[in-house]
Design a protein around this motif. Structure first.
Motif, PDB file in Angstrom:
ATOM      1  N   GLN A 275       7.142  -2.079   5.657  1.00 16.29           N
ATOM      2  CA  GLN A 275       8.317  -2.254   4.813  1.00 16.29           C
ATOM      3  C   GLN A 275       8.322  -1.306   3.624  1.00 16.29           C
ATOM      4  O   GLN A 275       9.352  -1.084   3.001  1.00 16.29           O
ATOM      5  CB  GLN A 275       8.391  -3.702   4.321  1.00 16.29           C
ATOM      6  CG  GLN A 275       8.608  -4.711   5.436  1.00 16.29           C
ATOM      7  CD  GLN A 275       9.889  -4.444   6.205  1.00 16.29           C
ATOM      8  OE1 GLN A 275      10.955  -4.286   5.627  1.00 16.29           O
ATOM      9  NE2 GLN A 275       9.776  -4.379   7.523  1.00 16.29           N
ATOM     10  N   HIS A 276       7.155  -0.748   3.288  1.00 14.51           N
ATOM     11  CA  HIS A 276       7.063   0.277   2.256  1.00 14.51           C
ATOM     12  C   HIS A 276       7.108   1.638   2.934  1.00 14.51           C
ATOM     13  O   HIS A 276       6.376   1.881   3.900  1.00 14.51           O
ATOM     14  CB  HIS A 276       5.764   0.133   1.450  1.00 14.51           C
ATOM     15  CG  HIS A 276       5.824  -0.960   0.444  1.00 14.51           C
ATOM     16  ND1 HIS A 276       5.847  -2.305   0.798  1.00 14.51           N
ATOM     17  CD2 HIS A 276       5.861  -0.922  -0.918  1.00 14.51           C
ATOM     18  CE1 HIS A 276       5.904  -3.046  -0.291  1.00 14.51           C
ATOM     19  NE2 HIS A 276       5.923  -2.230  -1.351  1.00 14.51           N
ATOM     20  N   LEU A 277       7.946   2.501   2.423  1.00 17.07           N
ATOM     21  CA  LEU A 277       8.172   3.796   3.062  1.00 17.07           C
ATOM     22  C   LEU A 277       7.807   4.933   2.119  1.00 17.07           C
ATOM     23  O   LEU A 277       7.956   4.822   0.893  1.00 17.07           O
ATOM     24  CB  LEU A 277       9.639   3.938   3.481  1.00 17.07           C
ATOM     25  CG  LEU A 277      10.224   2.825   4.357  1.00 17.07           C
ATOM     26  CD1 LEU A 277      11.692   3.106   4.638  1.00 17.07           C
ATOM     27  CD2 LEU A 277       9.439   2.677   5.647  1.00 17.07           C
ATOM     28  N   LEU A 278       7.309   6.008   2.713  1.00  8.05           N
ATOM     29  CA  LEU A 278       7.102   7.246   1.975  1.00  8.05           C
ATOM     30  C   LEU A 278       8.402   8.054   2.044  1.00  8.05           C
ATOM     31  O   LEU A 278       8.940   8.276   3.130  1.00  8.05           O
ATOM     32  CB  LEU A 278       5.954   8.062   2.594  1.00  8.05           C
ATOM     33  CG  LEU A 278       5.748   9.474   2.022  1.00  8.05           C
ATOM     34  CD1 LEU A 278       5.319   9.405   0.565  1.00  8.05           C
ATOM     35  CD2 LEU A 278       4.736  10.247   2.854  1.00  8.05           C
ATOM     36  N   MET A 279       8.898   8.474   0.893  1.00  2.00           N
ATOM     37  CA  MET A 279      10.140   9.228   0.842  1.00  2.00           C
ATOM     38  C   MET A 279       9.869  10.646   0.354  1.00  2.00           C
ATOM     39  O   MET A 279       9.241  10.855  -0.688  1.00  2.00           O
ATOM     40  CB  MET A 279      11.150   8.560  -0.096  1.00  2.00           C
ATOM     41  CG  MET A 279      12.524   9.250  -0.122  1.00  2.00           C
ATOM     42  SD  MET A 279      13.692   8.502  -1.286  1.00  2.00           S
ATOM     43  CE  MET A 279      13.156   9.267  -2.820  1.00  2.00           C
ATOM     44  N   LEU A 280      10.325  11.623   1.103  1.00  3.89           N
ATOM     45  CA  LEU A 280      10.308  13.025   0.689  1.00  3.89           C
ATOM     46  C   LEU A 280      11.751  13.433   0.394  1.00  3.89           C
ATOM     47  O   LEU A 280      12.659  13.129   1.174  1.00  3.89           O
ATOM     48  CB  LEU A 280       9.735  13.924   1.782  1.00  3.89           C
ATOM     49  CG  LEU A 280       8.335  13.587   2.293  1.00  3.89           C
ATOM     50  CD1 LEU A 280       7.917  14.567   3.373  1.00  3.89           C
ATOM     51  CD2 LEU A 280       7.327  13.603   1.148  1.00  3.89           C
TER      52      LEU A 280
END
Length: 728
Positions: A275-280
């Motif tokens: 549910q936690h995402l890495l965003m670029l």
């Protein structure tokens, strides 16, 4: 196909590197190389790395398809340690070798090694670098030499990016196992803006680049920063990643801030908490700005900012399905005497006037009407919910207001006015060009009526019929020029005095629309003048006449004179005049028989150009004739300025010569003038022997008309000698 292949390969590689434990990096690289080799058309894939290993793990750097090397399945080869390939790792250079024999001389050792491995073709992509990881991915073909095309290179480049990213992320992840602080430092040093997005779509752990370049702080709600209409696409992108449909997905959204900011947001799942995402985040504002600029230039006029022809035609096309439901009118406007302003004050002044007219037109039409610039000094208006009564009011307002527009440039004042044509939309026509041609025809009628006015299209108006006929004729002219369907005819010009052995011919032009059906010169020649096709016709006539003369040289030498007509448009066309001079210079055996005819109207309106034509023709031995003499008011005044050889009396003074004493006096006066000024006189429209006899009595030198001979095809001419006129 290519997009599907890339997607399939990316999905496969993402699955390999996605959730695997860090200790399996070596096996994952093995699996990745095997997958790439299986999906791409090659015999093997390899990785050249700038460091020995990651955390003591040395991944395999070569995978070859089973059976390629006789059953051996090697894991490593020393290629990356050899000088030529070490140099490749230090510079961003693509090595695309169809045959390894093409490798440079400094790569002899590498060439021998590759031959030992039975390699025929080699491809090494430019190195990619992620943080401290720098790798180059390549491919080999062992069966036969092959071309490495752009599609293969793009697909392999995508795979190289994923492998490099996986290796770098693995390196970072192992470093984080040692020190959380060091992980944060490395995260901050990534060259892209990065942060984490929690299950409530709030951002955290922004790296240094993100804090510097993005309008984000810890705890910011992503959805609160974008336009409401773009929320759906962002939520869909987040959902497909959180639900595991895709391991990575991206979307482009614009952020609400004083200046436009478009970001490409890429999301990846975190292994410990999906549910936690890495965003670029990548700033793509410049690309969107360029796209908007390209869209503007494709649809709008750069000078005035108005919709251009392309955009106007698209708007008009949308009205066709509803043309019967609401009254719609289309109008064409043309600035009167605009070329005068360009010639007198320059194109900068003309551009300024166009901008002023564009602004005034937008002010004078109703709200919702569309004003467009079609090109040059031509404008168009699309008027919605507009019947003919309303169109008349708008047209009158535009014409009267623009007529009062004061335009000055460098102390020069210019009059401004427009001619305007209006055509209502109806259910009869099926395409927009019918309406546009109707409005254009109505605009031309307004110009013919004296300019500074408007005219509404009416299908029963004979002037509309004539303009349509000329427009259709212009199409026939262009087709005839392209297909060589014009035909040269000739008509004798009979001497009435003196002894003449050779024939004097005038070259005439005919256009065959279909077998046995000729298009009248009275239709296609005015159309050629109106649509600026006359110089092309004159070029065709002169060129084909000289070709005929060259092929019939003996017959040509028997002729006394060959007259050819030049249009007023050609006389003022410098490009045509340059061509004419070069064409005549190329035919020294023919030109001394030529006589060029220009109308009195053309000569009077373009005296300087007529004098330049004389200066061009005299050294070549050509003669000049003034046609339709007497049709203007200034005939005698301009005649003394032109050194002509022949004058052709306008036919209006000849057809009734026997019965009209005034015509006889005019003809006699012209003959007397010819004797005094040393030019010969030709009378046209000789329709009877009686007219011919009377012309001889008045002292006319030559006669031409149906009573003497009708025009006939030039190809039918069998002799250049004169055939005496047998008078009844």
């Amino acid at each position: 196909m290519q997009a599907e292949s890339i997607s399939s390969l990316q999905t496969a590689l993402a699955g390999i590197f996605g959730d695997a434990p860090l200790v399996t990096l070596e096996q994952n690289v093995d699996r990745a190389l095997k997958t790439i080799t299986a999906q791409l058309d090659c015999d093997g894939v390899f990785v050249l790395s700038a460091f020995a290993g990651i955390g003591g793990i040395r991944p395999r750097n070569l995978y070859l398809r089973p059976g390629v090397t006789g059953g051996a399945n090697p894991r490593h080869w020393p290629l990356e340690r050899m000088p030529f390939f070490r140099q490749l790792m230090r510079q961003p250079k693509l090595l695309n070798v169809k045959d390894i024999a093409e490798l440079p001389l400094q790569a002899n050792a590498e060439k021998q090694l590759l031959r030992q491995w039975q390699v025929k073709s080699l491809l090494v992509l430019p190195p990619v670098q992620f943080g401290e990881t720098r790798i180059a991915v390549g491919a080999v073909n062992c069966q036969r030499p092959r071309e490495w095309d752009a599609g293969f290179i793009n697909e392999l480049g995508t795979a190289a990016t994923l492998i490099g990213a996986a290796m770098e992320l693995t390196r970072i992840a192992q470093a984080l196992l040692v020190s959380e602080h060091k992980y944060q430092e490395l995260f901050n040093q990534l060259p892209l803006s990065c942060c984490l997005v929690d299950r409530h779509n709030r951002v955290s752990m922004l790296n240094a680049i993100a804090r510097q370049n993005l309008p984000l702080v810890e705890g910011t709600d992503l959805l609160g920063l974008i336009k409401p209409e773009e929320s759906a696409i962002l939520l869909d992108t987040l959902k497909v990643v959180r639900d595991g449909v895709l391991h990575q997905a991206w979307c482009e959204v614009s952020f609400n801030r004083p200046h436009p900011l478009w970001l490409k947001l890429s999301f990846s799942r975190m292994s410990d908490d999906p549910q936690h995402l890495l965003m670029l985040a990548d700033d793509v504002s410049e690309r969107h700005r360029l796209a908007d600029e390209l869209s503007f230039h494709a649809n709008y006029d750069a000078l005035t900012g108005l919709p251009n022809r392309f955009h106007f035609e698209a708007l008009l096309a949308r009205q066709l399905p509803v043309s019967g439901e609401e009254p719609v009118c289309v109008a064409f406007l043309d600035l009167d005497q605009f070329q005068v302003i360009n010639n007198v004050s320059g194109h900068q002044a003309g551009d300024k006037l166009l901008c002023q007219v564009a602004l005034r037109l937008k002010q004078l039409v109703r709200k919702g009407d569309t004003v467009a610039r079609l090109g040059g000094d031509e404008f168009a208006i699309l008027m919605h919910y507009c019947n003919l009564d309303t169109a008349r009011v708008i047209a009158q307002r535009i014409c009267s207001q623009l007529a009062g527009h004061d335009f000055s440039w460098e102390q020069k004042r210019h009059n401004v006015s427009v001619s305007m044509g209006i055509a209502p939309l109806d259910a009869e026509a099926s395409d927009i060009y019918t309406y546009m041609s109707r409005a254009d025809a109505a605009c031309r009628v307004a110009k013919e009526q004296g300019r500074n006015g408007w005219h509404i299209y009416c299908p029963t108006d004979p002037r509309m019929h004539r303009l349509y006929t000329e427009m259709a004729a212009s199409v026939d002219i262009i087709d005839a020029l392209n297909q060589n369907r014009f035909q040269l005819y000739c008509q004798p010009i009979e001497p009435l005095t003196g002894q003449h052995r050779g024939a004097h011919l005038e070259i005439l032009l005919r256009l065959e629309q279909e077998p046995g059906k000729m298009l009248s010169p009275g239709i296609f020649l005015p159309a050629a003048e109106r649509y600026n096709l006359a110089p092309r016709i004159d070029r065709w006539v002169v060129d084909h006449l000289l070709r005929w003369g060259g092929c019939n040289l003996a017959l040509w030498q028997e002729l006394e004179l060959v007259s050819v007509n030049l249009s007023a448009t050609s006389l003022g066309d410098s490009e045509f005049m340059d061509w004419l001079e070069m064409r005549l210079l190329a035919e020294p055996e023919l030109v001394n028989k030529l006589c060029f005819e220009i109308t009195e109207t053309a000569a009077v309106s373009q005296v300087e150009q007529a004098q330049q034509l004389i200066e061009l023709l005299r050294p070549l031995g050509c003669k000049l004739a003034l046609d339709d003499f007497g049709s203007g008011f200034s005939s005698f005044a301009y005649l003394k300025r032109l050194d002509v050889d022949l004058v052709k009396i306008d036919g209006q003074f000849v057809v009734n010569l026997c019965d009209n004493k005034a015509d006889q006096a005019i003809v006699a006066a012209i003959c007397q003038l010819g004797h005094e000024m040393d030019f010969e006189v030709v009378a046209e429209f000789v329709e009877s022997s009686a007219i011919g006899e009377r012309l001889m009595q008045l002292g006319v030198d030559y006669a031409q008309g149906y009573a003497i001979a009708k025009p006939s095809p030039l190809d039918h001419l069998t002799t250049g000698l004169r055939q005496p006129w047998h008078r009844n």
